[in-house]
Design a protein around this motif. Structure first.
Motif, PDB file in Angstrom:
ATOM      1  N   SER A 565       1.485   1.726  -6.371  1.00 38.80           N
ATOM      2  CA  SER A 565       0.877   3.049  -6.239  1.00 38.80           C
ATOM      3  C   SER A 565      -0.062   3.068  -5.037  1.00 38.80           C
ATOM      4  O   SER A 565      -0.877   2.151  -4.858  1.00 38.80           O
ATOM      5  CB  SER A 565       0.102   3.398  -7.513  1.00 38.80           C
ATOM      6  OG  SER A 565      -0.678   4.552  -7.320  1.00 38.80           O
ATOM      7  N   VAL A 566       0.028   4.104  -4.213  1.00 38.47           N
ATOM      8  CA  VAL A 566      -0.833   4.181  -3.040  1.00 38.47           C
ATOM      9  C   VAL A 566      -2.292   4.347  -3.439  1.00 38.47           C
ATOM     10  O   VAL A 566      -3.201   3.878  -2.746  1.00 38.47           O
ATOM     11  CB  VAL A 566      -0.369   5.340  -2.118  1.00 38.47           C
ATOM     12  CG1 VAL A 566      -0.539   6.689  -2.811  1.00 38.47           C
ATOM     13  CG2 VAL A 566      -1.124   5.313  -0.795  1.00 38.47           C
ATOM     14  N   ARG A 567      -2.535   4.981  -4.572  1.00 36.60           N
ATOM     15  CA  ARG A 567      -3.917   5.217  -5.007  1.00 36.60           C
ATOM     16  C   ARG A 567      -4.582   3.954  -5.536  1.00 36.60           C
ATOM     17  O   ARG A 567      -5.788   3.958  -5.794  1.00 36.60           O
ATOM     18  CB  ARG A 567      -3.946   6.334  -6.050  1.00 36.60           C
ATOM     19  CG  ARG A 567      -3.683   7.702  -5.428  1.00 36.60           C
ATOM     20  CD  ARG A 567      -3.552   8.823  -6.438  1.00 36.60           C
ATOM     21  NE  ARG A 567      -3.412  10.109  -5.764  1.00 36.60           N
ATOM     22  CZ  ARG A 567      -2.299  10.563  -5.229  1.00 36.60           C
ATOM     23  NH1 ARG A 567      -1.207   9.815  -5.301  1.00 36.60           N
ATOM     24  NH2 ARG A 567      -2.255  11.726  -4.619  1.00 36.60           N
ATOM     25  N   TYR A 569      -4.782   1.483  -3.661  1.00 34.97           N
ATOM     26  CA  TYR A 569      -5.340   0.922  -2.435  1.00 34.97           C
ATOM     27  C   TYR A 569      -6.249   1.903  -1.699  1.00 34.97           C
ATOM     28  O   TYR A 569      -7.224   1.492  -1.067  1.00 34.97           O
ATOM     29  CB  TYR A 569      -4.207   0.506  -1.489  1.00 34.97           C
ATOM     30  CG  TYR A 569      -3.329  -0.593  -2.015  1.00 34.97           C
ATOM     31  CD1 TYR A 569      -3.712  -1.919  -1.921  1.00 34.97           C
ATOM     32  CD2 TYR A 569      -2.104  -0.307  -2.607  1.00 34.97           C
ATOM     33  CE1 TYR A 569      -2.904  -2.939  -2.396  1.00 34.97           C
ATOM     34  CE2 TYR A 569      -1.293  -1.314  -3.089  1.00 34.97           C
ATOM     35  CZ  TYR A 569      -1.693  -2.636  -2.990  1.00 34.97           C
ATOM     36  OH  TYR A 569      -0.897  -3.636  -3.458  1.00 34.97           O
ATOM     37  N   VAL A 570      -5.916   3.190  -1.743  1.00 39.94           N
ATOM     38  CA  VAL A 570      -6.636   4.199  -0.966  1.00 39.94           C
ATOM     39  C   VAL A 570      -7.069   5.326  -1.898  1.00 39.94           C
ATOM     40  O   VAL A 570      -6.241   5.877  -2.644  1.00 39.94           O
ATOM     41  CB  VAL A 570      -5.751   4.759   0.172  1.00 39.94           C
ATOM     42  CG1 VAL A 570      -6.538   5.772   0.999  1.00 39.94           C
ATOM     43  CG2 VAL A 570      -5.242   3.632   1.053  1.00 39.94           C
ATOM     44  N   ALA A 571      -8.353   5.663  -1.853  1.00 37.28           N
ATOM     45  CA  ALA A 571      -8.880   6.701  -2.752  1.00 37.28           C
ATOM     46  C   ALA A 571      -8.332   8.079  -2.385  1.00 37.28           C
ATOM     47  O   ALA A 571      -8.017   8.889  -3.260  1.00 37.28           O
ATOM     48  CB  ALA A 571     -10.404   6.705  -2.711  1.00 37.28           C
ATOM     49  N   GLN A 572      -8.221   8.362  -1.077  1.00 40.29           N
ATOM     50  CA  GLN A 572      -7.733   9.656  -0.608  1.00 40.29           C
ATOM     51  C   GLN A 572      -6.538   9.422   0.319  1.00 40.29           C
ATOM     52  O   GLN A 572      -6.660   9.446   1.546  1.00 40.29           O
ATOM     53  CB  GLN A 572      -8.837  10.430   0.118  1.00 40.29           C
ATOM     54  CG  GLN A 572     -10.019  10.774  -0.777  1.00 40.29           C
ATOM     55  CD  GLN A 572     -11.109  11.527  -0.035  1.00 40.29           C
ATOM     56  OE1 GLN A 572     -11.185  11.511   1.192  1.00 40.29           O
ATOM     57  NE2 GLN A 572     -11.966  12.202  -0.790  1.00 40.29           N
ATOM     58  N   PRO A 573      -5.365   9.193  -0.233  1.00 43.83           N
ATOM     59  CA  PRO A 573      -4.201   8.832   0.597  1.00 43.83           C
ATOM     60  C   PRO A 573      -3.740   9.937   1.538  1.00 43.83           C
ATOM     61  O   PRO A 573      -3.140   9.653   2.570  1.00 43.83           O
ATOM     62  CB  PRO A 573      -3.120   8.508  -0.445  1.00 43.83           C
ATOM     63  CG  PRO A 573      -3.541   9.228  -1.676  1.00 43.83           C
ATOM     64  CD  PRO A 573      -5.036   9.225  -1.671  1.00 43.83           C
ATOM     65  N   ASP A 574      -4.019  11.204   1.201  1.00 41.12           N
ATOM     66  CA  ASP A 574      -3.546  12.305   2.050  1.00 41.12           C
ATOM     67  C   ASP A 574      -4.202  12.305   3.431  1.00 41.12           C
ATOM     68  O   ASP A 574      -3.705  12.952   4.357  1.00 41.12           O
ATOM     69  CB  ASP A 574      -3.799  13.643   1.363  1.00 41.12           C
ATOM     70  CG  ASP A 574      -2.909  13.824   0.137  1.00 41.12           C
ATOM     71  OD1 ASP A 574      -1.955  13.045  -0.009  1.00 41.12           O
ATOM     72  OD2 ASP A 574      -3.170  14.715  -0.678  1.00 41.12           O
ATOM     73  N   TRP A 615       0.965  13.057   0.122  1.00 36.31           N
ATOM     74  CA  TRP A 615       1.581  12.236  -0.905  1.00 36.31           C
ATOM     75  C   TRP A 615       1.904  13.079  -2.130  1.00 36.31           C
ATOM     76  O   TRP A 615       1.049  13.814  -2.638  1.00 36.31           O
ATOM     77  CB  TRP A 615       0.666  11.072  -1.289  1.00 36.31           C
ATOM     78  CG  TRP A 615       0.634  10.025  -0.220  1.00 36.31           C
ATOM     79  CD1 TRP A 615      -0.125  10.019   0.907  1.00 36.31           C
ATOM     80  CD2 TRP A 615       1.426   8.847  -0.174  1.00 36.31           C
ATOM     81  NE1 TRP A 615       0.138   8.921   1.675  1.00 36.31           N
ATOM     82  CE2 TRP A 615       1.087   8.162   1.025  1.00 36.31           C
ATOM     83  CE3 TRP A 615       2.378   8.286  -1.001  1.00 36.31           C
ATOM     84  CZ2 TRP A 615       1.674   6.966   1.397  1.00 36.31           C
ATOM     85  CZ3 TRP A 615       2.963   7.082  -0.643  1.00 36.31           C
ATOM     86  CH2 TRP A 615       2.615   6.427   0.541  1.00 36.31           C
ATOM     87  N   LYS A 620       5.676   6.092  -3.591  1.00 31.95           N
ATOM     88  CA  LYS A 620       5.188   4.727  -3.770  1.00 31.95           C
ATOM     89  C   LYS A 620       5.072   4.012  -2.425  1.00 31.95           C
ATOM     90  O   LYS A 620       5.656   4.432  -1.420  1.00 31.95           O
ATOM     91  CB  LYS A 620       6.148   3.926  -4.669  1.00 31.95           C
ATOM     92  CG  LYS A 620       6.364   4.497  -6.056  1.00 31.95           C
ATOM     93  CD  LYS A 620       5.171   4.261  -6.955  1.00 31.95           C
ATOM     94  CE  LYS A 620       5.459   4.729  -8.380  1.00 31.95           C
ATOM     95  NZ  LYS A 620       4.311   4.513  -9.267  1.00 31.95           N
ATOM     96  N   SER A 634       1.024   1.031 -10.785  1.00 32.14           N
ATOM     97  CA  SER A 634       2.316   1.417 -10.208  1.00 32.14           C
ATOM     98  C   SER A 634       3.265   1.939 -11.259  1.00 32.14           C
ATOM     99  O   SER A 634       4.270   2.509 -10.934  1.00 32.14           O
ATOM    100  CB  SER A 634       2.964   0.227  -9.506  1.00 32.14           C
ATOM    101  OG  SER A 634       3.280  -0.785 -10.421  1.00 32.14           O
TER     102      SER A 634
END
Length: 634
Positions: A565-567, A569-574, A615, A620, A634
């Motif tokens: 899951s991208v979240r 690793y990153v709080a604000q993936p957008d 996102w 993913k 994930s």
């Protein structure tokens, strides 16, 4: 006489020599006759005799009766001689064209790719090789098999291959005969691939491959390497001994078995593996960079705009995937990257991410975070090898249930054949047996389908030669399993399988024509055997070291490909670029290879790394890691 008749019909050029002798005799006889009836000298008479034979109008200048008679006779003889000559030339041209059509002409090439044998993988293999050679303007691919040249060419033409500038030359011959190998210039080929025939049993097929290798050794092939496809992993050691150091082996069945295990870890992972293999997008390349000598892997991680560094290849051939950031390159190390082509990426003296030095966290050591409940449907050949690999991958307490119409005693006998371990000797896996027909709803309903977390749908070994029938059975079993699970898990109420609540289910597809049916049925998690093996063979043909990398990725130990899951690793993936996401992924000791987008599919080594994207649910990260990421959401 019989000898003269035999000589005229078999000896090369015998007919032309005979016709020349007849012409010479007619000139001598005709010249003597003309000399006796004319006032010309003997030499002039011989010359006129030749002129009368060669020119049908030359006798018109004669004014005496005897001269006209002899000239006319020589002219008639000349007409027959030239008629025979024209017939011989016509036959020669026809024979030459037939020889070219049948592939009897030798291949006068050097530095070409030679494929020995024919199987269902041939068209996919040639397509991948043509894609790989496109950056060089195309190459020459020679195929030799025990088939008529016209049949091979028709099969390749009907496949509608885009060769991208490459040339495919087909020749009929036996790869196990030295003369036929010389006929296709095997000694000067830059690389040779031997395909295992599918019309024989696995052991017979591998024995055929062994014979071909011995013939190549007799030719003293030294130019490149030899990539051989085997059908039984137990024959690998013998083939390595016969082939020597130049041979690289791809065991198709074992490779697919490992792929199925990998693809069943998470939904969508099979798609990522399909994108990873072959030359259709980004693939594995390796190169020595003098600029990296003395630098760390963490330094190299953000120095390539159009590639993703994934590891290091040592001079000894050892492959180090996803090394620590503090690993220091030596002068002989090669950087392994994921790139679109070998000439599409360059080293940058400046980093594309200024804050690349981030703290690392401890890596996980196991593929799975909890014991698994696994269902295997079908009696696949080499199922024992697949279960041994699965046993090395799961945690203790995991349970695998075998479901097929094969009697349990026969299964156990096959499990322990050829020195394999008994099913009772698995260290992590407990094996259970269920007997039933995977095509009958009643038998599937008796299974606890709703309790399984992973389901493998495999083709039965007794029908795997008939790919369409095997795929038909696979599709039937797949739909029955889906329907029974939906009804059991929801007490008779229909729910959407794509809700993600069901088990990860993956199937093995053999025939390329089944792909469209799988797409129409919205089945995404499957391993297309012939395509996957062809892509792997093509990659190893182009670069032998890729075999080591693939073995490393498909092993039960070390880093492999997962979906995270991208979240996590990153709080604000957008608002995060690829470089920022990569830095966060590296902080956990992993490498981000790209994205798996719910609407677009896999995007490995994307071009716009400095641009943030929106996102969507289901998107993913495709990550090279030792951690499956289930504890990362994930």
């Amino acid at each position: 006489s019989t000898q003269s008749t035999w000589g005229l019909s078999t000896k090369a050029g015998a007919q032309a020599i005979a016709l020349g002798c007849i012409t010479l005799i007619m000139i001598l006889i005709g010249g003597l006759i003309y000399w006796m009836v004319s006032d010309d000298t003997l030499g002039e008479s011989f010359w006129k005799a030749w002129v009368f034979i060669a020119d049908t109008a030359a006798h018109g200048s004669e004014d005496s009766t005897y001269g006209r008679s002899s000239a006319l006779s020589l002219t008639v003889v000349g007409m027959f001689i030239f008629a025979m000559m024209i017939g011989m030339i016509s036959d020669g041209i026809s024979t030459l064209l037939d020889s070219l059509k049948q592939g009897k002409a030798p291949v006068l090439e050097a530095g070409h790719i030679l494929i020995l044998g024919w199987s269902d993988k041939i068209t996919a293999l040639i397509r991948e090789l043509a894609e790989a050679e496109a950056s060089n303007g195309g190459g020459v691919i020679v195929v030799m098999a025990e088939m008529e040249k016209e049949v091979m060419e028709q099969a390749l033409e009907s496949a509608g291959l885009d060769l991208k500038g490459s040339i495919v030359v087909a020749r009929k011959g036996c790869p196990g005969v030295t003369y036929d190998l010389e006929h296709v210039s095997a000694k000067t080929a830059k690389v040779i691939s031997v395909l295992a025939p599918m019309t024989m049993s696995p052991d017979e097929s591998d024995g055929w491959v062994l014979r071909v290798l011995l013939c190549l050794r007799r030719l003293e092939y030294r130019v490149g390497h030899i990539v051989v496809e085997l059908r039984d992993i137990d024959n690998g050691e013998l083939v390595e001994i016969a082939g020597g150091e130049m041979v690289e082996i791809v065991v198709a069945h074992d490779f697919i078995g490992r792929m199925i295990i990998q693809g069943c870890r998470q939904a969508g992972l099979a798609k990522c593996w399909e994108a990873f293999l072959g030359f259709g997008g980004s693939e594995i390349y390796m190169r020595h960079w003098p600029e990296l000598t003395g630098q760390t892997f963490g330094h190299a991680m953000f120095r390539f705009k159009d590639a993703v560094p994934v590891g290091v290849l040592k001079r000894s051939g050892r492959c180090m995937l996803n090394p620590d950031d503090d690993y220091v390159f030596t002068k002989d190390d090669q950087l392994i990257v994921l790139a679109e082509d070998d000439d599409t990426y360059e080293y940058s003296p400046t980093s594309f991410y200024a804050h690349a030095n981030v703290p690392r966290v401890r890596r996980a050591n196991s593929m799975y975070c909890a014991p698994q409940s696994i269902l295997l449907v079908g009696q696949r050949r080499d199922l024992a090898d697949m279960l041994m690999e699965l046993d090395n991958s799961v945690l203790p307490g995991s349970v695998a249930t075998l479901f097929s119409d094969t009697p349990i005693e026969e299964r156990e006998s096959k499990m322990s054949a050829n020195g394999r371990r008994s099913s009772k000797c698995f260290k992590n896996l407990k094996l259970l047996h269920e007997v039933g027909n995977p095509l009958v709803r009643r038998d599937i309903q008796e299974l606890r389908v709703d309790e399984f977390e992973m389901i493998f749908v495999l083709p039965d070994e007794v029908i795997e030669q008939d790919t369409l029938v095997a795929d038909g059975r696979t599709l039937t079993s797949l739909f029955l399993l889906r329907d029974v699970w939906q009804r059991k898990a929801n007490k008779g109420e229909q729910v959407d399988w794509k809700s993600g609540k069901g088990p990860t289910i993956i199937s093995e597809v053999l025939d390329g024509r089944t792909r469209s049916l799988m797409a129409a049925a919205e089945v995404n998690d499957y391993v297309f055997s012939n395509e996957v093996v062809s892509a792997a063979l093509a990659m190893v043909i182009q670069c032998r070291s890729v075999a080591t990398i693939l073995k490393e990725l498909l092993s039960s130990q070390g880093p492999s490909i997962y979906l995270h899951s991208v979240r996590a690793y990153v709080a604000q993936p957008d608002t995060a670029t690829f470089w920022e996401i990569q830095a966060s992924v590296r902080a956990r000791g992993n490498v981000c290879l790209g994205y798996l987008l719910a609407q677009e599919g896999p995007m490995l080594n994307m071009a716009e790394k400095a641009t943030a994207r929106k996102w969507l649910p289901g998107d993913k990260l495709v990550v090279l890691s030792e951690d499956p990421g289930w504890n990362l959401g994930s």
